[in-house]
Design an enzyme around this catalytic site. Structure first.
Site, PDB file in Angstrom:
ATOM      1  N   ARG A  53       0.663  -1.138  -0.055  1.00 47.73           N
ATOM      2  CA  ARG A  53      -0.086  -0.140   0.132  1.00 47.73           C
ATOM      3  C   ARG A  53       0.749   1.316  -0.176  1.00 47.73           C
ATOM      4  O   ARG A  53       0.547   2.036  -0.566  1.00 47.73           O
ATOM      5  CB  ARG A  53      -0.922   0.029   1.462  1.00 47.73           C
ATOM      6  N   THR A  54       1.736   1.282   0.940  1.00 49.03           N
ATOM      7  CA  THR A  54       2.648   2.670   0.877  1.00 49.03           C
ATOM      8  C   THR A  54       3.270   3.086  -0.093  1.00 49.03           C
ATOM      9  O   THR A  54       3.190   4.224  -0.542  1.00 49.03           O
ATOM     10  CB  THR A  54       3.331   2.556   2.199  1.00 49.03           C
ATOM     11  N   LYS A  83      26.574  -3.234  -1.920  1.00 49.04           N
ATOM     12  CA  LYS A  83      27.969  -3.224  -2.040  1.00 49.04           C
ATOM     13  C   LYS A  83      28.599  -2.638  -0.714  1.00 49.04           C
ATOM     14  O   LYS A  83      29.847  -2.453  -0.819  1.00 49.04           O
ATOM     15  CB  LYS A  83      28.295  -2.456  -3.144  1.00 49.04           C
ATOM     16  N   ARG A 104      11.492   3.892   2.902  1.00 48.23           N
ATOM     17  CA  ARG A 104      11.136   3.086   4.172  1.00 48.23           C
ATOM     18  C   ARG A 104      12.408   1.987   4.536  1.00 48.23           C
ATOM     19  O   ARG A 104      13.308   1.697   3.396  1.00 48.23           O
ATOM     20  CB  ARG A 104      10.003   2.031   3.676  1.00 48.23           C
ATOM     21  N   HIS A 132       5.635   5.710  11.494  1.00 56.65           N
ATOM     22  CA  HIS A 132       5.014   5.670  10.289  1.00 56.65           C
ATOM     23  C   HIS A 132       4.055   6.836  10.171  1.00 56.65           C
ATOM     24  O   HIS A 132       2.798   6.647  10.028  1.00 56.65           O
ATOM     25  CB  HIS A 132       4.173   4.283  10.055  1.00 56.65           C
TER      26      HIS A 132
END
Ligand code: NCD
Length: 302
Positions: A53-54, A83, A104, A132
């Site tokens: 969703r986000t 890396k 995120r 959030h």
């Protein structure tokens, strides 16, 4: 430059402004006439943790407003971080290309770290078990749209307040409004952490912590969230509690209590509940688009 890092950063006035702007976005989307106000902008959505969703609602929000999007849904593997590049260097690079970075990450505090070196706005799309904020804003929007108010609410939060960043962020936002009473519903091992309770106390919030669903029908809102499996140090503990508390059809049917859930749902709500008028969660997910359009507008138009 304006970052969105935590639910703690907003004043009540700012919250109301965002909700009103989201309402305007919803009208434009439903009318099929969205003003392309971000036509010359590019938004990066870089996700080091899974999301449905986000990420998709942020990307759709950007596209609907006319912005371009670059993204990674699996940055842990795809990016030079693999890396050994630092989050700070990655952030510096991305800021050289785009106008806004939606980030995120599984570690708490990463959005703050990125913001320290960023030359463009950072939007925290979830940092570990910490915050959030954009989810909390869309939760607020959904409550206002459904109940017509954000005060005088009896609101319960289940079932993993210890690890849930969405519970943490939403509870903070709701402290701006009068007479809200919070109940955390969870096995005692998953009680909210002390810093959350300290924040609530310092904001004068009334709360209790219980381990049962006996009073389900008394709440205006029940905010359910799955047990956050990925944040348990002991996986056996997750298995032990994952079905300890469940919103069943039998419990919910006939009550006034509206149910929100940031989703994904795993075991916390029986699928039979979906057909009841109590279930708001799919509508809630849809509201994410309007709220994220409002946030991108706010951040990118200044
Ligand atoms: C939430 C999250 O990522 O914290 N999901 C979401 O953004 N809608 C809730 C969750 O994953 O349980």
């Amino acid at each position: 430059m304006q970052h969105i890092l935590s639910a703690k950063q907003f004043s009540k006035e700012q919250l109301l402004e965002i909700l009103s702007s989201a309402g305007e976005m919803e009208k434009q989307v439903l009318a099929g006439k969205v003003e392309k106000i971000l036509q010359d902008k590019v938004v990066a959505c870089i996700f080091f943790e899974p999301s449905t969703r986000t990420r998709l609602s942020f990307e759709t929000a950007a596209l609907r407003l006319g912005a371009g999007v670059v993204s990674s849904e699996n940055a842990t593997q795809d990016f030079s971080v693999y890396k050994g590049e630092s989050l700070e260097d990655t952030t510096r690079m991305i800021c050289g290309y785009v106008d806004c970075l939606v980030l995120r990450h599984p570690e708490a505090g990463t959005a703050e770290r990125a913001a320290k070196v960023a030359t463009k706005p950072i939007i925290n799309a979830g940092d570990g078990g910490n915050q959030h904020p954009t989810q909390a804003l869309l939760d607020l929007y959904t409550i206002k749209k459904t109940l017509g108010r954000l005060d005088n609410l009896k609101i319960a939060f289940g079932f993993d307040p210890k690890h849930s960043r969405t519970i943490r962020s939403l509870a903070l936002l709701l402290t701006h409004f009068e007479n809200n009473i919070f109940t955390f519903v969870c096995p005692p091992a998953l009680n909210p952490s002390d810093d959350v309770l300290e924040d609530l106390k310092s904001r004068g919030a009334k709360f209790e912590i219980i381990d049962n669903l006996n009073n389900f029908g008394d709440y205006d809102i029940f905010y359910a969230n799955r047990l956050q499996q990925e944040r348990f140090e002991d996986k056996a503990e997750f298995e032990k509690y994952r079905r300890a508390l469940v919103l069943t059809e039998k419990l919910v049917a006939g009550t006034k209590t509206k149910i929100l859930d940031p989703l994904p749902r795993i075991d916390e709500i029986e699928t039979a509940v979906d057909a009841l008028p109590n279930a708001l969660y799919f509508e809630q997910a849809k509201n994410g688009l309007y709220v994220r359009m409002a946030l991108l507008k706010g951040v990118l138009e200044g």
